[in-house]
Design an enzyme around this catalytic site. Sequence first.
Site, mmCIF file in Angstrom:
data_model
loop_
_atom_site.group_PDB
_atom_site.id
_atom_site.type_symbol
_atom_site.label_atom_id
_atom_site.label_comp_id
_atom_site.label_asym_id
_atom_site.label_seq_id
_atom_site.Cartn_x
_atom_site.Cartn_y
_atom_site.Cartn_z
ATOM 1 N N LYS A 1 0.816 -1.230 0.000
ATOM 2 C CA LYS A 1 0.000 0.000 0.000
ATOM 3 C C LYS A 1 0.848 1.279 0.000
ATOM 4 C CE LYS A 1 -4.070 -2.080 2.136
ATOM 5 N NZ LYS A 1 -5.116 -1.976 3.169
ATOM 6 N N ASP B 1 -10.162 2.490 2.703
ATOM 7 C CA ASP B 1 -10.356 1.769 3.973
ATOM 8 C C ASP B 1 -11.138 2.606 4.993
ATOM 9 O OD1 ASP B 1 -9.147 -0.604 3.231
ATOM 10 O OD2 ASP B 1 -7.168 -0.033 3.981
HETATM 11 N N1 LIG Z 1 -11.755 -5.725 7.737
HETATM 12 C C1 LIG Z 1 -10.872 -5.395 6.818
HETATM 13 O O1 LIG Z 1 -11.185 -5.201 5.645
HETATM 14 C C2 LIG Z 1 -9.448 -5.205 7.234
HETATM 15 C C3 LIG Z 1 -8.631 -4.321 6.506
HETATM 16 C C4 LIG Z 1 -7.307 -4.158 6.907
HETATM 17 C C5 LIG Z 1 -6.833 -4.880 8.009
HETATM 18 N N2 LIG Z 1 -7.662 -5.738 8.664
HETATM 19 C C6 LIG Z 1 -7.182 -6.473 9.848
HETATM 20 O O2 LIG Z 1 -6.733 -5.523 10.792
HETATM 21 C C7 LIG Z 1 -5.620 -6.009 11.521
HETATM 22 C C8 LIG Z 1 -4.489 -4.981 11.433
HETATM 23 O O3 LIG Z 1 -4.077 -4.820 10.114
HETATM 24 P P1 LIG Z 1 -2.907 -3.784 9.716
HETATM 25 O O4 LIG Z 1 -2.641 -3.991 8.284
HETATM 26 O O5 LIG Z 1 -3.244 -2.423 10.228
HETATM 27 O O6 LIG Z 1 -1.708 -4.414 10.567
HETATM 28 P P2 LIG Z 1 -0.277 -3.803 10.917
HETATM 29 O O7 LIG Z 1 0.025 -2.617 10.083
HETATM 30 O O8 LIG Z 1 0.648 -4.968 10.922
HETATM 31 O O9 LIG Z 1 -0.476 -3.305 12.442
HETATM 32 C C9 LIG Z 1 -0.655 -4.237 13.480
HETATM 33 C C10 LIG Z 1 -1.048 -3.518 14.762
HETATM 34 O O10 LIG Z 1 -1.333 -4.515 15.765
HETATM 35 C C11 LIG Z 1 -0.557 -4.217 16.930
HETATM 36 N N3 LIG Z 1 -0.217 -5.454 17.622
HETATM 37 C C12 LIG Z 1 0.248 -6.599 17.068
HETATM 38 N N4 LIG Z 1 0.454 -7.517 18.051
HETATM 39 C C13 LIG Z 1 0.111 -6.928 19.230
HETATM 40 C C14 LIG Z 1 0.112 -7.354 20.592
HETATM 41 N N5 LIG Z 1 0.494 -8.595 20.951
HETATM 42 N N6 LIG Z 1 -0.312 -6.486 21.533
HETATM 43 C C15 LIG Z 1 -0.717 -5.228 21.204
HETATM 44 N N7 LIG Z 1 -0.722 -4.768 19.920
HETATM 45 C C16 LIG Z 1 -0.316 -5.610 18.947
HETATM 46 C C17 LIG Z 1 0.672 -3.520 16.400
HETATM 47 O O11 LIG Z 1 1.279 -2.800 17.455
HETATM 48 P P3 LIG Z 1 2.865 -2.393 17.381
HETATM 49 O O12 LIG Z 1 2.927 -1.115 16.590
HETATM 50 O O13 LIG Z 1 3.238 -2.226 18.807
HETATM 51 O O14 LIG Z 1 3.586 -3.544 16.703
HETATM 52 C C18 LIG Z 1 0.044 -2.616 15.336
HETATM 53 O O15 LIG Z 1 -0.556 -1.485 15.909
HETATM 54 C C19 LIG Z 1 -5.296 -7.368 10.897
HETATM 55 O O16 LIG Z 1 -5.889 -8.359 11.705
HETATM 56 C C20 LIG Z 1 -5.968 -7.332 9.539
HETATM 57 O O17 LIG Z 1 -6.376 -8.609 9.102
HETATM 58 C C21 LIG Z 1 -8.962 -5.898 8.310
#
Ligand SMILES: NC(=O)c1ccc[n+]([C@@H]2O[C@H](COP(=O)([O-])OP(=O)(O)OC[C@H]3O[C@@H](n4cnc5c(N)ncnc54)[C@H](OP(=O)(O)O)[C@@H]3O)[C@@H](O)[C@H]2O)c1
Length: 283
Positions: free
Chosen positions: A76, A112
């Site tokens: 992205k 999004d």
């Molecule tokens: N519904 C939809 O269409 C849609 C769209 C996009 C994403 N999603 C879902 O949303 C989620 C996030 O996606 P993303 O792309 O934003 O991911 P990302 O950029 O990898 O960000 C992950 C986030 O989760 C936090 N995190 C991970 N492990 C953690 C833990 N053990 N304790 C506390 N915080 C934790 C990270 O914190 P740190 O910064 O501290 O690492 C970060 O803020 C995923 O599950 C994805 O499948 C859904």
Amino acid sequence: MPSPSLIPSGKARVAGVAGWPVAHSRSPRIHGFWLRRYGIDGAYVPLAIRPDQFDLAVRGLAAAGFSGINVTVPHKRAAFELCDVLSPAARRAGAANTLVFQDGQISGDNTDGWGFLASLRERGIDPAAGPALLLGAGGSSRAIAASLQEGGVTVTLANRTRERAEAMARDLPGLRVIDWEQRSAALGDQALLVNTTTLGMAGQPALSIDLDRAGPRTAVADIVYVPLETPLLAQARARGLTTVDGLGLLLHQARPGFAAWFGVAPEVDAALRDFVLADLLPA
Ligand SMILES: NC(=O)c1ccc[n+]([C@@H]2O[C@H](COP(=O)([O-])OP(=O)(O)OC[C@H]3O[C@@H](n4cnc5c(N)ncnc54)[C@H](OP(=O)(O)O)[C@@H]3O)[C@@H](O)[C@H]2O)c1
């Protein structure tokens, strides 16, 4: 013999989704459903593109006559950087998930945040009803925070790694950053709680937060969609709070791209939801 109406002609419009990996993407299923529903002469295909080949591949797709593409993890940011034209939403999010190829130009949007707000409205929630507490500072959080702010909402952000939340606040002035440990205490003032972390996803630990601190009208949204009802949403539902699952965002974010590439503004309804859900539920 398949119906001839389902076979793309030589004039078919073509789009797809670029990711690495891309096999998990539900976008072909969503767009394929709409192509059939609206009887459109078109195709939507998965595009597994390695990060070091992204620019080359995207320019090649544009040159080959694709109408555009969706972009998913990890591309992205790279998509944002290669666009000739960016929508305000893409600029605010610093990332693009929907590219349109037209007249030799690549235009980028980020749908999004828009999709998230649409998923709230679908559940009868006014996104501008009051302040929001956002958990997580990853790619999706940025787009969602920017859209909420755009609607005049005061957004408080808690992320495990505070520096990442602070970096986000530098790009999105007005964002209030609190420590991760303060997330339960901050709940009382919120009209909306949004989990954008990976916590609660299948194979990940559940998000720990004390929902007893939430007011009776706090809506709880989780953008994780596998499982559809995360432990957070189950806990919220048990307390009688309004909940919003991640499938709404997944479906609504797809709408602007489809409209741009195929010329029909598609609907999100129960039939689409069930069709995509059938692919998410364990067999
Ligand atoms: N519904 C939809 O269409 C849609 C769209 C996009 C994403 N999603 C879902 O949303 C989620 C996030 O996606 P993303 O792309 O934003 O991911 P990302 O950029 O990898 O960000 C992950 C986030 O989760 C936090 N995190 C991970 N492990 C953690 C833990 N053990 N304790 C506390 N915080 C934790 C990270 O914190 P740190 O910064 O501290 O690492 C970060 O803020 C995923 O599950 C994805 O499948 C859904």
